[in-house]
Motif scaffolding. Structure first.
Motif, PDB file in Angstrom:
ATOM      1  N   LEU A  61       0.891  -1.412   0.137  1.00 35.71           N
ATOM      2  CA  LEU A  61      -0.069  -0.003   0.214  1.00 35.71           C
ATOM      3  C   LEU A  61       0.958   1.153   0.131  1.00 35.71           C
ATOM      4  O   LEU A  61       0.751   2.078  -0.612  1.00 35.71           O
ATOM      5  CB  LEU A  61      -0.827  -0.193   1.102  1.00 35.71           C
ATOM      6  CG  LEU A  61      -1.878  -1.036   1.137  1.00 35.71           C
ATOM      7  CD1 LEU A  61      -2.872  -0.920   2.415  1.00 35.71           C
ATOM      8  CD2 LEU A  61      -2.969  -0.641   0.156  1.00 35.71           C
ATOM      9  N   VAL A  62       1.978   1.168   0.832  1.00 39.50           N
ATOM     10  CA  VAL A  62       2.942   2.507   0.843  1.00 39.50           C
ATOM     11  C   VAL A  62       3.503   2.756  -0.559  1.00 39.50           C
ATOM     12  O   VAL A  62       3.604   3.762  -1.044  1.00 39.50           O
ATOM     13  CB  VAL A  62       3.682   2.532   2.083  1.00 39.50           C
ATOM     14  CG1 VAL A  62       4.769   3.482   2.154  1.00 39.50           C
ATOM     15  CG2 VAL A  62       2.944   2.458   3.253  1.00 39.50           C
TER      16      VAL A  62
ATOM     17  N   VAL B  11      -4.833   1.709   3.419  1.00 36.98           N
ATOM     18  CA  VAL B  11      -4.438   1.163   4.746  1.00 36.98           C
ATOM     19  C   VAL B  11      -4.995  -0.040   4.743  1.00 36.98           C
ATOM     20  O   VAL B  11      -6.032  -0.535   4.214  1.00 36.98           O
ATOM     21  CB  VAL B  11      -5.005   2.310   5.726  1.00 36.98           C
ATOM     22  CG1 VAL B  11      -6.598   2.185   5.892  1.00 36.98           C
ATOM     23  CG2 VAL B  11      -4.425   2.041   6.980  1.00 36.98           C
ATOM     24  N   ALA B  12      -4.018  -0.981   5.901  1.00 36.81           N
ATOM     25  CA  ALA B  12      -4.722  -2.306   6.064  1.00 36.81           C
ATOM     26  C   ALA B  12      -5.456  -2.341   7.193  1.00 36.81           C
ATOM     27  O   ALA B  12      -5.343  -1.383   7.961  1.00 36.81           O
ATOM     28  CB  ALA B  12      -3.439  -3.258   6.117  1.00 36.81           C
TER      29      ALA B  12
ATOM     30  N   ALA C 190      -5.977 -11.878  10.703  1.00 35.48           N
ATOM     31  CA  ALA C 190      -6.469 -11.277   9.425  1.00 35.48           C
ATOM     32  C   ALA C 190      -5.737 -10.032   9.097  1.00 35.48           C
ATOM     33  O   ALA C 190      -5.205  -9.299   9.899  1.00 35.48           O
ATOM     34  CB  ALA C 190      -7.973 -11.190   9.347  1.00 35.48           C
ATOM     35  N   ASP C 191      -5.562  -9.967   7.799  1.00 31.51           N
ATOM     36  CA  ASP C 191      -4.921  -8.836   7.293  1.00 31.51           C
ATOM     37  C   ASP C 191      -5.676  -8.445   6.076  1.00 31.51           C
ATOM     38  O   ASP C 191      -5.669  -9.255   4.937  1.00 31.51           O
ATOM     39  CB  ASP C 191      -3.369  -9.239   7.012  1.00 31.51           C
ATOM     40  CG  ASP C 191      -2.510  -8.328   5.976  1.00 31.51           C
ATOM     41  OD1 ASP C 191      -3.185  -6.895   6.183  1.00 31.51           O
ATOM     42  OD2 ASP C 191      -1.452  -8.500   5.502  1.00 31.51           O
ATOM     43  N   MET C 192      -6.132  -7.271   5.790  1.00 28.17           N
ATOM     44  CA  MET C 192      -6.899  -6.890   4.661  1.00 28.17           C
ATOM     45  C   MET C 192      -6.427  -5.609   4.052  1.00 28.17           C
ATOM     46  O   MET C 192      -6.863  -4.484   4.719  1.00 28.17           O
ATOM     47  CB  MET C 192      -8.311  -6.839   4.842  1.00 28.17           C
ATOM     48  CG  MET C 192      -9.231  -6.514   3.727  1.00 28.17           C
ATOM     49  SD  MET C 192     -10.959  -6.959   4.057  1.00 28.17           S
ATOM     50  CE  MET C 192     -11.779  -5.778   5.327  1.00 28.17           C
ATOM     51  N   PRO C 193      -5.343  -5.487   3.183  1.00 29.73           N
ATOM     52  CA  PRO C 193      -5.282  -4.304   2.590  1.00 29.73           C
ATOM     53  C   PRO C 193      -6.221  -3.526   1.551  1.00 29.73           C
ATOM     54  O   PRO C 193      -6.577  -4.428   0.597  1.00 29.73           O
ATOM     55  CB  PRO C 193      -3.720  -4.462   1.791  1.00 29.73           C
ATOM     56  CG  PRO C 193      -3.747  -5.779   1.775  1.00 29.73           C
ATOM     57  CD  PRO C 193      -4.867  -6.823   2.612  1.00 29.73           C
ATOM     58  N   ILE C 194      -6.474  -2.497   1.716  1.00 27.44           N
ATOM     59  CA  ILE C 194      -7.394  -1.750   1.092  1.00 27.44           C
ATOM     60  C   ILE C 194      -6.996  -0.509   0.456  1.00 27.44           C
ATOM     61  O   ILE C 194      -6.400   0.421   1.255  1.00 27.44           O
ATOM     62  CB  ILE C 194      -8.758  -1.333   2.020  1.00 27.44           C
ATOM     63  CG1 ILE C 194      -9.265  -2.511   2.498  1.00 27.44           C
ATOM     64  CG2 ILE C 194      -9.830  -0.871   1.002  1.00 27.44           C
ATOM     65  CD1 ILE C 194     -10.262  -2.425   3.648  1.00 27.44           C
TER      66      ILE C 194
ATOM     67  N   ALA D 232     -11.266   1.535   7.714  1.00 31.78           N
ATOM     68  CA  ALA D 232     -10.358   1.562   6.659  1.00 31.78           C
ATOM     69  C   ALA D 232     -10.659   2.909   6.054  1.00 31.78           C
ATOM     70  O   ALA D 232      -9.818   3.832   5.734  1.00 31.78           O
ATOM     71  CB  ALA D 232     -10.001   0.342   5.798  1.00 31.78           C
ATOM     72  N   GLN D 233     -12.121   3.280   5.682  1.00 29.16           N
ATOM     73  CA  GLN D 233     -12.432   4.154   5.017  1.00 29.16           C
ATOM     74  C   GLN D 233     -12.072   5.572   5.571  1.00 29.16           C
ATOM     75  O   GLN D 233     -11.823   6.672   5.091  1.00 29.16           O
ATOM     76  CB  GLN D 233     -13.903   4.307   4.691  1.00 29.16           C
ATOM     77  CG  GLN D 233     -14.131   3.664   3.161  1.00 29.16           C
ATOM     78  CD  GLN D 233     -15.486   3.386   3.062  1.00 29.16           C
ATOM     79  OE1 GLN D 233     -16.268   3.040   3.798  1.00 29.16           O
ATOM     80  NE2 GLN D 233     -15.930   3.620   1.659  1.00 29.16           N
ATOM     81  N   LYS D 234     -12.162   5.352   6.847  1.00 30.53           N
ATOM     82  CA  LYS D 234     -11.903   6.884   7.964  1.00 30.53           C
ATOM     83  C   LYS D 234     -10.254   7.078   7.675  1.00 30.53           C
ATOM     84  O   LYS D 234     -10.052   8.130   7.601  1.00 30.53           O
ATOM     85  CB  LYS D 234     -12.062   6.451   9.257  1.00 30.53           C
ATOM     86  CG  LYS D 234     -13.686   7.024   9.836  1.00 30.53           C
ATOM     87  CD  LYS D 234     -13.890   6.900  11.254  1.00 30.53           C
ATOM     88  CE  LYS D 234     -15.375   6.738  11.532  1.00 30.53           C
ATOM     89  NZ  LYS D 234     -15.651   5.942  12.742  1.00 30.53           N
TER      90      LYS D 234
END
Ligand code: UDP
Length: 241
Positions: A135-136, A159-160, A182-186, A216-218
């Motif tokens: 993501l970065v 961000v994940a 769990a790990d969810m990059p978005i 994540a959206q915030k």
């Protein structure tokens, strides 16, 4: 470390002292390389990536050019000194896969149809890795593309979210990435409200997924504002000159 440490301490904080919904400090700087058409450094806590963009330019070899759009050549790479244990500098399967995932995300935002028969080269070097490097890297590329003046539908911010000791956490660090459930990059194009990248490693209930997405959206909104600010301050520099 071979045994899973406690990821959420008794006071409810994480190993690096953050609250579950707290992101790491972010630093963005555009125009850090003289020889690139666009460049940027993007830091999220201890994860640091530099990106460089070259083009659009004539495609060589010619037969690889496309008549109706620009081709994106994207390389995600970790420097040997970016991790605890020296990373072999040769591209790994993981790096080849992440280069593809990042290219597909960038293809959704760059107006490639404006530059037929050309190529845009995008290089990302991970200087220091503490989870979240895909993501970065993607965000560093987005900033370098803006720095290069390449037209895009929107910037990309990501961000994940994940789960550590049963708690939803924002912006995972390496122990959480390694030991969490769990790990969810978005990544999103925030103005367009479109998803550019979403992956999930591990397990989440549908409710956790919805909650995580909201969290994540915030974070993405905050990052988006920092990105716009970084671009604005670069333009202010040009004006002064
Ligand atoms: N990592 C590492 N060596 C590697 C690959 C990964 O030390 O060869 C670490 C690094 O900190 C990375 C983290 O493991 O950020 C998580 O990697 P993952 O594949 O989940 O991708 P990322 O979270 O970086 O997008």
């Amino acid at each position: 470390q071979l045994q899973k440490p406690k990821l959420i301490l008794d006071n409810g904080l994480r190993l690096d002292g953050r609250r579950p919904d707290e992101m790491r400090p972010i630093r963005i700087e555009l125009g850090v390389l003289k020889n690139a058409d666009g460049s940027a450094i993007f830091e999220m806590g201890n994860t640091k990536v530099i990106a460089a963009v070259y083009g659009p330019k004539e495609m060589h070899p010619r037969h690889l050019a496309l008549p109706d759009r620009a081709v994106l050549r994207v390389r995600y790479h970790m420097t040997p000194f970016s991790t605890d244990e020296r990373k072999n500098p040769a591209p790994s399967r993981r790096e080849i896969e992440l280069s593809k995932v990042i290219r597909e995300a960038l293809e959704s935002t760059i107006l490639v149809e404006l530059f037929p028969r050309t190529v845009i080269d995008i290089f990302m070097e991970v200087l220091q890795a503490d989870a979240g490097t895909r993501l970065v890297s993607l965000m560093a590329a987005s900033m370098a593309l803006a720095d290069a003046g390449i037209p895009m539908r929107d910037l990309i911010a990501g961000v994940a979210v994940g789960k550590a000791d049963g708690v939803l956490v924002l912006d995972l660090n390496e122990p959480e990435d390694m030991w969490g459930e769990a790990d969810m990059p978005i990544a999103m194009m925030p103005s367009l409200k479109q998803v550019a990248l979403l992956q999930l490693n591990g397990n989440m209930t549908p409710q956790e997924f919805r909650q995580g997405l909201e969290m994540a959206q915030k974070g993405i909104e905050t990052i988006y504002n920092l990105e716009k600010e970084a671009i604005r301050s670069k333009y202010a520099e040009y004006k002064e000159e």
